[in-house]
Design a protein around this motif. Structure first.
Motif, PDB file in Angstrom:
ATOM      1  N   UNK A  92      48.316  41.850  65.529  1.00  0.00           N
ATOM      2  CA  UNK A  92      46.913  41.415  65.506  1.00  0.00           C
ATOM      3  C   UNK A  92      46.176  41.856  66.763  1.00  0.00           C
ATOM      4  N   UNK A  93      46.843  41.794  67.892  1.00  0.00           N
ATOM      5  CA  UNK A  93      46.219  42.225  69.147  1.00  0.00           C
ATOM      6  C   UNK A  93      45.951  43.727  69.135  1.00  0.00           C
ATOM      7  N   UNK A 117      42.358  45.497  69.413  1.00  0.00           N
ATOM      8  CA  UNK A 117      42.070  46.501  70.441  1.00  0.00           C
ATOM      9  C   UNK A 117      41.371  47.711  69.826  1.00  0.00           C
ATOM     10  N   UNK A 118      41.806  48.125  68.637  1.00  0.00           N
ATOM     11  CA  UNK A 118      41.142  49.247  67.964  1.00  0.00           C
ATOM     12  C   UNK A 118      39.733  48.860  67.549  1.00  0.00           C
ATOM     13  N   UNK A 119      39.581  47.655  67.018  1.00  0.00           N
ATOM     14  CA  UNK A 119      38.230  47.189  66.646  1.00  0.00           C
ATOM     15  C   UNK A 119      37.311  47.175  67.855  1.00  0.00           C
ATOM     16  N   UNK A 169      44.315  57.655  70.757  1.00  0.00           N
ATOM     17  CA  UNK A 169      45.715  57.994  70.484  1.00  0.00           C
ATOM     18  C   UNK A 169      46.675  56.901  70.946  1.00  0.00           C
ATOM     19  N   UNK A 170      46.559  56.391  72.182  1.00  0.00           N
ATOM     20  CA  UNK A 170      47.495  55.325  72.568  1.00  0.00           C
ATOM     21  C   UNK A 170      47.252  54.028  71.805  1.00  0.00           C
ATOM     22  N   UNK A 171      46.009  53.772  71.408  1.00  0.00           N
ATOM     23  CA  UNK A 171      45.733  52.556  70.638  1.00  0.00           C
ATOM     24  C   UNK A 171      46.409  52.613  69.271  1.00  0.00           C
ATOM     25  N   UNK A 172      46.356  53.772  68.635  1.00  0.00           N
ATOM     26  CA  UNK A 172      46.989  53.925  67.325  1.00  0.00           C
ATOM     27  C   UNK A 172      48.509  53.900  67.470  1.00  0.00           C
ATOM     28  N   UNK A 223      49.461  50.390  67.833  1.00  0.00           N
ATOM     29  CA  UNK A 223      49.373  49.705  66.545  1.00  0.00           C
ATOM     30  C   UNK A 223      50.614  49.976  65.706  1.00  0.00           C
ATOM     31  N   UNK A 224      51.054  51.233  65.669  1.00  0.00           N
ATOM     32  CA  UNK A 224      52.260  51.569  64.901  1.00  0.00           C
ATOM     33  C   UNK A 224      53.474  50.834  65.438  1.00  0.00           C
TER      34      UNK A 224
END
Length: 181
Positions: free
Chosen positions: A54-55, A59-61, A95-98, A101-102
């Motif tokens: 969720x965090x 962060x992406x949002x 890129x680091x956010x995605x 997320x993965x």
């Protein structure tokens, strides 16, 4: 420069939203599916997102909201110098956010894949339903091949066969009627 900016921004938004939508839809699908239960039955097994996942989604949002605000500010006060460098730097921040997320949602994704690999059970419709549908299809086909408008008697027979299908198959469409005059 503006064309490159739109392309980079579109790719960046599409990637971030694609991941978020895929996760959201996968979780909804996984939580809605219970093997052997009717389609409208409430689900008893649902996959919940971990706090880390969720965090990462949040962060992406937040990054998308900040990027939209920055793009809006740049449209108000354009500065063409160094725009290409800035665009690539902005694209690089996602890129680091995605990746995060993965990593954070790996267990959720594995659980969804495990639930998806369970074969679904199928139910066979009652024989009365099958025969009523076959009779309706045969009559509708004969009307179609006739290539003329159906007579009043044929319309009544079609309504009767349709009602037989509804009754035999347990279909209930509420107050909706086939009589559309």
């Amino acid at each position: 420069m503006r064309g490159i900016r739109k392309f980079v921004g579109g790719v960046r938004v599409a990637a971030g939203l694609g991941v978020a939508v895929a996760l959201a839809l996968s979780v909804q699908t996984a939580s809605a599916h219970v093997v052997g239960s009717p389609a409208g039955a409430p689900s008893t097994n649902s996959v919940s997102l971990s706090p880390d996942c969720l965090a990462a989604l949040q962060a992406i949002r937040d990054a998308l909201v900040a990027d939209r605000q920055e793009d809006s500010d740049e449209l108000q006060n354009p500065n063409p110098s160094g725009e290409a460098v800035e665009d690539s730097a902005e694209a690089g921040q996602f890129a680091p956010l995605i990746s995060n997320l993965r990593t954070a949602c790996a267990t959720v994704i594995a659980a969804i894949k495990a639930q998806a690999s369970v074969p679904a059970t199928t139910t066979t419709p009652p024989s009365a339903c099958v025969s009523a549908v076959q009779a309706w299809k045969a009559f509708a086909r004969s009307l179609w091949l006739q290539r003329t408008p159906p007579t009043a008697a044929q319309q009544v027979q079609l309504r009767t066969l349709t009602q037989a299908v509804r009754s035999a198959c347990g279909l209930n469409w509420g107050d909706w009627s086939f009589d559309h005059r």
